[in-house]
Design an enzyme around this catalytic site. Structure first.
Site, PDB file in Angstrom:
ATOM      1  N   HIS A 179       0.850  -1.192   0.000  1.00 59.16           N
ATOM      2  CA  HIS A 179       0.000   0.000   0.000  1.00 59.16           C
ATOM      3  C   HIS A 179       0.882   1.237   0.000  1.00 59.16           C
ATOM      4  CE1 HIS A 179      -4.208  -1.512   1.395  1.00 59.16           C
ATOM      5  NE2 HIS A 179      -3.659  -2.326   0.522  1.00 59.16           N
ATOM      6  N   TYR A 201      -9.310   5.764   7.556  1.00 57.62           N
ATOM      7  CA  TYR A 201      -9.540   6.060   8.976  1.00 57.62           C
ATOM      8  C   TYR A 201     -10.511   7.243   9.017  1.00 57.62           C
ATOM      9  CZ  TYR A 201      -5.140   3.503  10.026  1.00 57.62           C
ATOM     10  OH  TYR A 201      -4.142   2.568  10.145  1.00 57.62           O
ATOM     11  N   PRO A 230      -4.404   0.781  18.566  1.00 59.63           N
ATOM     12  CA  PRO A 230      -4.155   0.240  17.224  1.00 59.63           C
ATOM     13  C   PRO A 230      -4.217   1.275  16.102  1.00 59.63           C
ATOM     14  CG  PRO A 230      -6.349  -0.357  17.977  1.00 59.63           C
ATOM     15  CD  PRO A 230      -5.674   0.311  19.135  1.00 59.63           C
ATOM     16  N   LYS A 246       0.867   0.020  14.940  1.00 62.42           N
ATOM     17  CA  LYS A 246       2.265  -0.070  15.335  1.00 62.42           C
ATOM     18  C   LYS A 246       2.605  -1.282  16.220  1.00 62.42           C
ATOM     19  CE  LYS A 246       3.819   3.352  13.161  1.00 62.42           C
ATOM     20  NZ  LYS A 246       4.049   2.783  11.849  1.00 62.42           N
ATOM     21  N   TYR A 266       4.021   6.570   9.777  1.00 65.00           N
ATOM     22  CA  TYR A 266       3.164   5.435   9.410  1.00 65.00           C
ATOM     23  C   TYR A 266       3.986   4.315   8.782  1.00 65.00           C
ATOM     24  CZ  TYR A 266      -1.186   3.110   8.135  1.00 65.00           C
ATOM     25  OH  TYR A 266      -2.217   2.214   8.050  1.00 65.00           O
TER      26      TYR A 266
HETATM   27  C1  PHB Z   1      -6.298  -4.107  10.639  1.00 63.11           C
HETATM   28  O1  PHB Z   1      -6.362  -4.359   9.438  1.00 63.11           O
HETATM   29  O2  PHB Z   1      -6.681  -4.919  11.492  1.00 63.11           O
HETATM   30  C2  PHB Z   1      -5.776  -2.793  11.089  1.00 63.11           C
HETATM   31  C3  PHB Z   1      -5.261  -1.922  10.139  1.00 63.11           C
HETATM   32  C4  PHB Z   1      -4.781  -0.687  10.544  1.00 63.11           C
HETATM   33  C5  PHB Z   1      -4.833  -0.326  11.860  1.00 63.11           C
HETATM   34  C6  PHB Z   1      -5.333  -1.204  12.813  1.00 63.11           C
HETATM   35  C7  PHB Z   1      -5.810  -2.442  12.418  1.00 63.11           C
HETATM   36  O3  PHB Z   1      -4.388   0.896  12.238  1.00 63.11           O
END
Ligand code: PHB
Ligand code: APR
Length: 394
Positions: free
Chosen positions: A77, A205, A297, A301, A389
């Site tokens: 990505h 997000y 989450p 990280k 990130y």
């Molecule tokens: C996930 O795909 O479970 C996931 C992806 C990004 C995040 C947290 C969880 O920041």
């Protein structure tokens, strides 16, 4: 009861991603080690966790020659999106940093490490009960556990605690020398995993007035979504339909139009916490991963931080066992913590930016809007987010 005793250089407690990765790195350097895990292998693989790998984490798998499936099935990505109800702000990670992240489930990475253990001579003892650490203040620490009703003892020179937040390793450090830093958030993430195509080719997000949402994925045919909920919510009260409805509202009409619904393979609510324990070494005990720290989450990280700890630990242990370099062990905690705190900061700031906190008033909300405006309009701000990130240098 008689106790069976044996000896190794490094006893690793916990066979999550941290413990298995460390075991493989030590084996590759010819350092003798044994990994001791409380659960069964199947149980370890049943845990659904995040799925975004930094380039450094992928690099460790490459170095071990365990990256074949990751390279074949992982999704590179080059960017991700922040949504605020009105607009989508794309962070072009690839253009801003020259690097990508790889979407590949932690469960799959754990499976790759697990499958390679026996062929490479890495010993992992599953279903070890009553694991306890002894004499970590000395140069001759040991681990005891019970297996098949028999008492077992492993003498080691160093013990590494990779046993997660609830494991016994951190607790073995005397309270007088340790210090914990903690923030518990007033919500949890309700996650749903389903075999449906993702609504977007990159992660979204979203900070919506009803709360946070995340659209993520495991593959082109498996999606992972989250919404934040008060900690008082019970998963039984969230039918699949209710979750999909909530996601559709919070992710916004465009993403909702592309969202495919399907039955949940897994759903659960996980609390959010920031936690750091200092120091990450005491005597002959080193801590790696969730045993020493937890991040919310939001920045993805957790696993990556475990991987960088393990990288530092493997380097220190190799220097110690190959060249008798005790300074490398002594320096481990400071080296690891310098990176841990930066990841903690990023995860905390992204959590603050993207969630509606129950105690926040209009001022805090305006601060979020101003920050999102700033990010939308400033390449410098986007670059700062992108470099965090994708993962700060190890
Ligand atoms: C996930 O795909 O479970 C996931 C992806 C990004 C995040 C947290 C969880 O920041
Ligand atoms: N004895 C032996 N093993 C134990 C004990 C014990 N008493 N207690 C816990 N363990 C094991 C757990 O069963 C688990 O398999 O330690 C392992 C810890 O694994 P994780 O919790 O996955 O932690 P870690 O390897 O540090 O991984 C960090 O993975 O779990 C995510 O959120 C976490 O993403 C982060 C990353």
């Amino acid at each position: 009861m008689t106790t069976t005793t044996r000896r190794t250089a490094v006893a690793v407690i916990g066979a999550g991603p941290a413990g298995l990765l460390l075991g493989h790195l030590l084996r590759a350097e010819g350092v003798d080690c044994v990994v001791i895990e409380r659960q069964s292998a199947d149980y370890v693989l049943s845990r659904i966790r995040a799925g975004v790998l930094e380039q450094g984490t992928v690099g460790l798998m490459e170095r071990l020659g365990l990256d074949a499936r990751l390279k074949a099935e992982g999704l590179p990505h080059g960017g991700f999106n922040l949504a605020d109800g009105e607009r989508l702000i794309r962070i072009d990670v690839a253009a801003l940093t020259g690097q990508c992240v790889t979407v590949y489930g932690q469960t799959e990475l754990t499976r790759d490490l697990m499958d390679a253990a026996a062929p490479r001579g890495l010993e992992v003892i599953y279903e070890a009960g009553e694991v306890a650490l002894h004499d970590i203040d000395s140069d001759a620490p040991f681990v005891t556990y019970a297996r098949d009703g028999l008492a077992q003892r492993i003498d080691a020179r160093i013990i590494v605690g990779c046993d997660g937040f609830h494991g016994p390793s951190r607790q073995a450090i005397p309270a007088s020398v340790g210090r914990a830093f903690e923030r518990v958030y007033p919500f949890g993430w309700l996650g749903i995993l389903a075999d449906v195509a993702p609504c977007n080719h990159e992660l979204i997000y979203a900070n919506h007035e009803r709360g946070f949402a995340l659209a993520s994925m495991r593959s082109a045919t498996r999606s992972r979504y989250y919404v934040d909920v008060p900690l008082t919510e019970r998963i039984e009260d969230w039918s699949d339909d209710r979750i999909w409805d909530e996601l559709a509202v919070r992710l916004g009409p465009e993403a909702a139009a592309r969202m495919t619904r399907g039955p949940a393979i897994e759903k659960s609510i996980a609390p959010l916490r920031s936690f750091v324990f200092e120091p990450m070494r005491h005597g002959s005990l080193l801590l790696c991963g969730d045993s020493a720290h937890i991040v919310p989450p939001t920045g993805a990280k957790g696993l990556n931080l475990a991987a960088s700890d393990v990288h530092y630990a493997a380097e220190a242990l190799t220097a110690f066992f190959r060249h008798n370099d005790a300074d490398a062990i002594a320096g481990y905690s400071a080296r690891a913590l310098a990176r841990v705190w930066k990841s903690e900061r990023f995860s905390w700031s992204l959590t603050k930016l993207m969630h509606r906190f129950p105690d926040d008033g209009p001022f805090e909300r305006r601060m979020q809007v101003a920050e999102l405006d700033y990010i939308a309009s400033s390449e410098a701000a986007q670059r700062a987010i992108a470099e965090n990130y994708v993962g700060l240098p190890v």
